[in-house]
Design an enzyme around this catalytic site. Structure first.
Site, PDB file in Angstrom:
ATOM      1  N   CYS A  58      37.073  46.666  50.247  1.00  0.00           N
ATOM      2  CA  CYS A  58      36.197  45.740  49.515  1.00  0.00           C
ATOM      3  C   CYS A  58      34.770  46.283  49.475  1.00  0.00           C
ATOM      4  O   CYS A  58      34.080  46.182  48.459  1.00  0.00           O
ATOM      5  CB  CYS A  58      36.194  44.358  50.168  1.00  0.00           C
ATOM      6  SG  CYS A  58      37.810  43.568  50.209  1.00  0.00           S
ATOM      7  N   CYS A  82      36.684  43.691  55.163  1.00  0.00           N
ATOM      8  CA  CYS A  82      37.596  44.585  54.447  1.00  0.00           C
ATOM      9  C   CYS A  82      36.899  45.874  54.008  1.00  0.00           C
ATOM     10  O   CYS A  82      35.968  45.826  53.207  1.00  0.00           O
ATOM     11  CB  CYS A  82      38.156  43.814  53.248  1.00  0.00           C
ATOM     12  SG  CYS A  82      38.874  44.811  51.959  1.00  0.00           S
TER      13      CYS A  82
END
Length: 102
Positions: free
Chosen positions: A27, A24
């Site tokens: 993230c 991600c």
């Protein structure tokens, strides 16, 4: 993991949980921000990263549908939840507003 997780969120020390995934992009952007948040609070806050791919049961239990999702717990109570990347200032302001940490 689940018993350990329960012990963490039930502790007297407030806990910020970061549900993330290694693949991600947002993230990865959030990670250094959380390090700065941790530096700001030192030992008065725990920050725990939970990989949703390795902890699918826990992610399902807390209905994490997207990553990153942050949750803030104090004494076992979820006081806040937010998906997406926030600024260091926004995260710190939320923690101060929602907890006994100043």
């Amino acid at each position: 993991m689940n018993t350990k997780f329960q012990d963490l969120i039930n502790s007297d020390t407030p806990v910020l949980i970061d549900f993330y995934a290694t693949w991600c992009g947002p993230c990865k952007m959030l990670s250094p921000i959380l390090k700065e948040v941790k530096d700001n609070f030192a030992d008065s806050l725990s920050i725990i990263k939970v990989d949703v791919d390795k902890n699918q049961e826990l992610a399902a239990q807390y209905q994490v549908r997207g990553v990153p999702t942050m949750m803030f717990f104090q004494s076992g109570k979820q006081l806040w939840r937010q998906s997406g990347v926030l600024s260091k200032q926004d995260i710190i302001a939320t923690i101060v507003a929602k907890s006994s940490i100043k």
